[in-house]
Motif scaffolding. Structure first.
Motif, mmCIF file in Angstrom:
data_model
loop_
_atom_site.group_PDB
_atom_site.id
_atom_site.type_symbol
_atom_site.label_atom_id
_atom_site.label_comp_id
_atom_site.label_asym_id
_atom_site.label_seq_id
_atom_site.Cartn_x
_atom_site.Cartn_y
_atom_site.Cartn_z
ATOM 1 N N LEU A 74 66.289 33.471 48.076
ATOM 2 C CA LEU A 74 65.277 33.473 47.020
ATOM 3 C C LEU A 74 64.405 32.243 47.173
ATOM 4 N N ILE A 75 63.103 32.436 47.077
ATOM 5 C CA ILE A 75 62.146 31.329 47.047
ATOM 6 C C ILE A 75 61.294 31.512 45.803
ATOM 7 N N ALA A 76 61.194 30.473 44.993
ATOM 8 C CA ALA A 76 60.476 30.600 43.721
ATOM 9 C C ALA A 76 59.574 29.395 43.471
ATOM 10 N N ASP A 77 58.490 29.648 42.763
ATOM 11 C CA ASP A 77 57.639 28.574 42.253
ATOM 12 C C ASP A 77 57.219 28.926 40.837
ATOM 13 N N ASP A 78 56.688 27.960 40.126
ATOM 14 C CA ASP A 78 56.199 28.229 38.768
ATOM 15 C C ASP A 78 54.695 27.995 38.706
ATOM 16 N N GLY A 79 54.012 28.473 39.742
ATOM 17 C CA GLY A 79 52.580 28.251 39.858
ATOM 18 C C GLY A 79 51.723 29.338 39.241
ATOM 19 N N LYS A 80 50.592 29.603 39.868
ATOM 20 C CA LYS A 80 49.587 30.492 39.275
ATOM 21 C C LYS A 80 49.957 31.975 39.366
ATOM 22 N N GLY A 81 50.803 32.331 40.311
ATOM 23 C CA GLY A 81 51.203 33.723 40.452
ATOM 24 C C GLY A 81 50.339 34.485 41.447
ATOM 25 N N VAL A 82 50.819 35.661 41.842
ATOM 26 C CA VAL A 82 50.165 36.444 42.884
ATOM 27 C C VAL A 82 48.782 36.915 42.448
ATOM 28 N N LYS A 83 48.679 37.468 41.241
ATOM 29 C CA LYS A 83 47.389 38.007 40.790
ATOM 30 C C LYS A 83 46.315 36.929 40.740
ATOM 31 N N ALA A 84 46.633 35.797 40.121
ATOM 32 C CA ALA A 84 45.643 34.720 39.999
ATOM 33 C C ALA A 84 45.255 34.174 41.366
ATOM 34 N N SER A 85 46.229 34.094 42.274
ATOM 35 C CA SER A 85 45.934 33.606 43.618
ATOM 36 C C SER A 85 45.012 34.568 44.357
ATOM 37 N N LEU A 86 45.352 35.856 44.362
ATOM 38 C CA LEU A 86 44.509 36.838 45.051
ATOM 39 C C LEU A 86 43.114 36.922 44.436
ATOM 40 N N SER A 87 43.025 36.691 43.139
ATOM 41 C CA SER A 87 41.740 36.799 42.447
ATOM 42 C C SER A 87 40.751 35.745 42.913
ATOM 43 N N GLU A 88 41.226 34.724 43.618
ATOM 44 C CA GLU A 88 40.320 33.719 44.164
ATOM 45 C C GLU A 88 39.487 34.295 45.307
ATOM 46 N N ASN A 89 39.932 35.414 45.841
ATOM 47 C CA ASN A 89 39.141 36.160 46.819
ATOM 48 C C ASN A 89 38.357 37.219 46.051
ATOM 49 N N ALA A 90 37.047 37.191 46.150
ATOM 50 C CA ALA A 90 36.194 38.101 45.373
ATOM 51 C C ALA A 90 36.563 39.566 45.585
ATOM 52 N N LYS A 91 37.101 39.865 46.738
ATOM 53 C CA LYS A 91 37.475 41.248 47.052
ATOM 54 C C LYS A 91 38.564 41.766 46.129
ATOM 55 N N TYR A 92 39.394 40.855 45.608
ATOM 56 C CA TYR A 92 40.543 41.272 44.801
ATOM 57 C C TYR A 92 40.481 40.764 43.355
ATOM 58 N N LYS A 93 39.320 40.310 42.917
ATOM 59 C CA LYS A 93 39.235 39.663 41.611
ATOM 60 C C LYS A 93 39.507 40.613 40.447
ATOM 61 N N ASP A 94 39.365 41.908 40.662
ATOM 62 C CA ASP A 94 39.536 42.864 39.565
ATOM 63 C C ASP A 94 40.854 43.642 39.624
ATOM 64 N N VAL A 95 41.733 43.316 40.572
ATOM 65 C CA VAL A 95 42.999 44.052 40.664
ATOM 66 C C VAL A 95 43.925 43.631 39.526
ATOM 67 N N ASP A 96 44.747 44.579 39.069
ATOM 68 C CA ASP A 96 45.688 44.221 38.023
ATOM 69 C C ASP A 96 46.949 43.617 38.647
ATOM 70 N N GLU A 97 47.847 43.163 37.800
ATOM 71 C CA GLU A 97 49.007 42.405 38.260
ATOM 72 C C GLU A 97 49.923 43.230 39.164
ATOM 73 N N GLY A 98 50.182 44.468 38.770
ATOM 74 C CA GLY A 98 51.039 45.325 39.574
ATOM 75 C C GLY A 98 50.435 45.636 40.926
#
Length: 275
Positions: A147-171
């Motif tokens: 297991l590798i864990a962090d308490d950072g921004k999360g997958v959705k927020a990270s991907l949203s930094e790329n304009a291509k994925y800014k509107d994807v939902d969390e799932g």
């Protein structure tokens, strides 16, 4: 004393940041008091590392153990790492796993690439300085749990930094992060994709938990569920260690991970037995 404020945790994180962690003591302390980790503020030694002096980490290690390592009472390895100690944690974990002759070399070769990539994801994408790695090898059942864990921004927020994925939902973000070349722009988007390929060959269970959603892959049956909340990202793998996989197929021959693993982790006489 509440484990949330125990000075033992502050000592652990202080040691990690200073690069002077003694692995066995470190793991023992975390396992004995597996609840919260907090960073000491304003220590003079860290004035030049302002991110450490100004940031708190509150990661619920007790939850991680309870949720993913039920029934494990001993031989649980827990490491906190930052950008300075990432390489040493990686090497220590791989050296320990290599000492278990029951684990197929091809599994270790494949895992060596994927494990490093996931550790590095914490450093590059989470927005937080520290991550936690937990490993357990069940030699009786030939199962490795990582297991590798962090308490950072999360997958959705990270991907949203790329304009291509800014509107994807969390799932959907969890599904996308396992595809080739999907990235927030700070990497190649290959690490989790390669990991998913390893899990298809040797995986028993593969979980990515970020925010309110989990992607769960059990023996190839993939589902995305709403299940509790985790601030940041958890990547959990259960790997069958007595199967033979093709390491270079895992990375689609984009790098020679057999050689990259063999040189630092196998002795010359061990290499000769492979041929």
């Amino acid at each position: 004393t509440s484990p949330k404020t125990t000075p033992l945790y502050s000592l652990i994180v202080w040691s990690s940041m200073a690069g002077v962690v003694v692995s066995n003591i470190f793991r023992c302390l975390l396992y004995t008091f597996p609840a919260k980790i907090s960073i000491i503020r304003n220590l003079k030694i860290f004035k030049k590392i302002s991110i450490f002096a100004e940031t708190d980490l509150s990661m619920d290690v007790a939850f991680l153990i309870k949720e993913y390592f039920k029934g494990v009472e001993s031989n649980l390895s827990i490491d906190v790492f930052d950008s300075f100690t990432l390489n040493s944690v990686y090497s220590n974990v791989l050296n320990t796993l290599t000492s278990h002759f029951e684990i197929e070399t091809s599994v270790l070769q494949s895992l060596s690439y994927c494990f490093y990539e996931i550790l590095d994801n914490v450093h590059i994408h989470s927005g937080k300085p520290l991550g936690t790695a937990i490993t357990y090898f069940d030699s009786e059942n030939n199962v490795l749990k990582i297991l590798i864990a962090d308490d950072g921004k999360g997958v959705k927020a990270s991907l949203s930094e790329n304009a291509k994925y800014k509107d994807v939902d969390e799932g959907e973000a969890l599904r996308l992060c396992l595809e080739d070349s999907v990235t927030d722009g700070k990497g190649m988007g290959f690490g989790l994709y390669a990991t998913s390929r390893l899990m298809k060959e040797a995986g028993l269970e593969f979980v990515i938990h970020s925010g309110h959603h989990k992607l769960i892959d059990k023996n190839g049956d993939i589902s995305i569920v709403s299940n509790g909340f985790w601030q940041g990202t958890i990547v959990y793998m259960e790997i069958c260690t007595n199967v033979d996989v093709n390491p270079n197929d895992v990375v689609e021959n984009r790098t020679d991970i057999e050689a990259e693993f063999n040189e630092p982790f196998l002795e010359s006489d061990e290499l000769n037995t492979l041929w």
